[in-house]
Design an enzyme around this catalytic site. Sequence first.
Site, mmCIF file in Angstrom:
data_model
loop_
_atom_site.group_PDB
_atom_site.id
_atom_site.type_symbol
_atom_site.label_atom_id
_atom_site.label_comp_id
_atom_site.label_asym_id
_atom_site.label_seq_id
_atom_site.Cartn_x
_atom_site.Cartn_y
_atom_site.Cartn_z
ATOM 1 N N CYS A 2 0.869 -1.178 0.000
ATOM 2 C CA CYS A 2 0.000 0.000 0.000
ATOM 3 C C CYS A 2 0.898 1.219 0.000
ATOM 4 O O CYS A 2 1.592 1.500 0.982
ATOM 5 C CB CYS A 2 -0.917 0.012 1.222
ATOM 6 S SG CYS A 2 -1.968 1.488 1.331
ATOM 7 N N GLU A 103 -4.281 1.255 -6.027
ATOM 8 C CA GLU A 103 -3.390 0.247 -6.589
ATOM 9 C C GLU A 103 -3.258 0.541 -8.084
ATOM 10 O O GLU A 103 -4.001 1.381 -8.627
ATOM 11 C CB GLU A 103 -3.920 -1.173 -6.369
ATOM 12 C CG GLU A 103 -3.840 -1.663 -4.938
ATOM 13 C CD GLU A 103 -2.428 -1.800 -4.403
ATOM 14 O OE1 GLU A 103 -1.468 -1.629 -5.201
ATOM 15 O OE2 GLU A 103 -2.271 -2.068 -3.207
#
Length: 223
Positions: A2, A103
Amino acid sequence: MCGRFSLTLNAEQIESRFGVSVPQSYRPRYNIAPTQEILALISEGQSRILQNLRWGLIPHWAKDSKIAQKLINARAETLWEKPSFRDAVRRRRCLIIADGFYEWRQTPQGKKIPVYVRLKSKEPFGFAGLWETWQSPDGQTLKTCTIITTEPNELIKPIHNRMPVIVPRDLEELWLDPSPKARAELERVLRPYHAEELELFDVSSAVNSPTNDGPECVQPSHN
């Protein structure tokens, strides 16, 4: 992994969800990147407080702050073995407040398209995090943190082989409790979040640069 996330809600929405006061310095953010200050819920005695922590963990024993660049994430599977995390997972767990994360999916042509992931309810949530207090050689005190990642759920799996741990609401108190917990207890938290409660969509390439931090970062892309 992340590496970017958002917290776009106003202070009142965050306070209503978590039941604690937001620091006066708070402002909505659309493209939060490593080394920046982020909002985290931690335990202080029997109380819960929201504090600004710097994203990128510096273990208390570290000699150099540069280690933070390698510790923006921590793998859930190895927290108890890694020297950088094993103290913090026992005593210094936190919730890193967010309302979405990014993402990048790869097209057959090799292009990377940014994707935004959030709860279908659009509510804020907490990533499972760890935090540390570090003293620099010149006496400066820094509070830093890392976001824990786990295997992807069915929604994220086509895009990436990791996803951040989103703590279910009914397990937040367990995670925040500063008393030592058995590994088996905490591993109840460290699982992929329910795919059916999340949604994702392509967004503008503006998010590729951390200098862009406006609403355009979270707008659906029609390209």
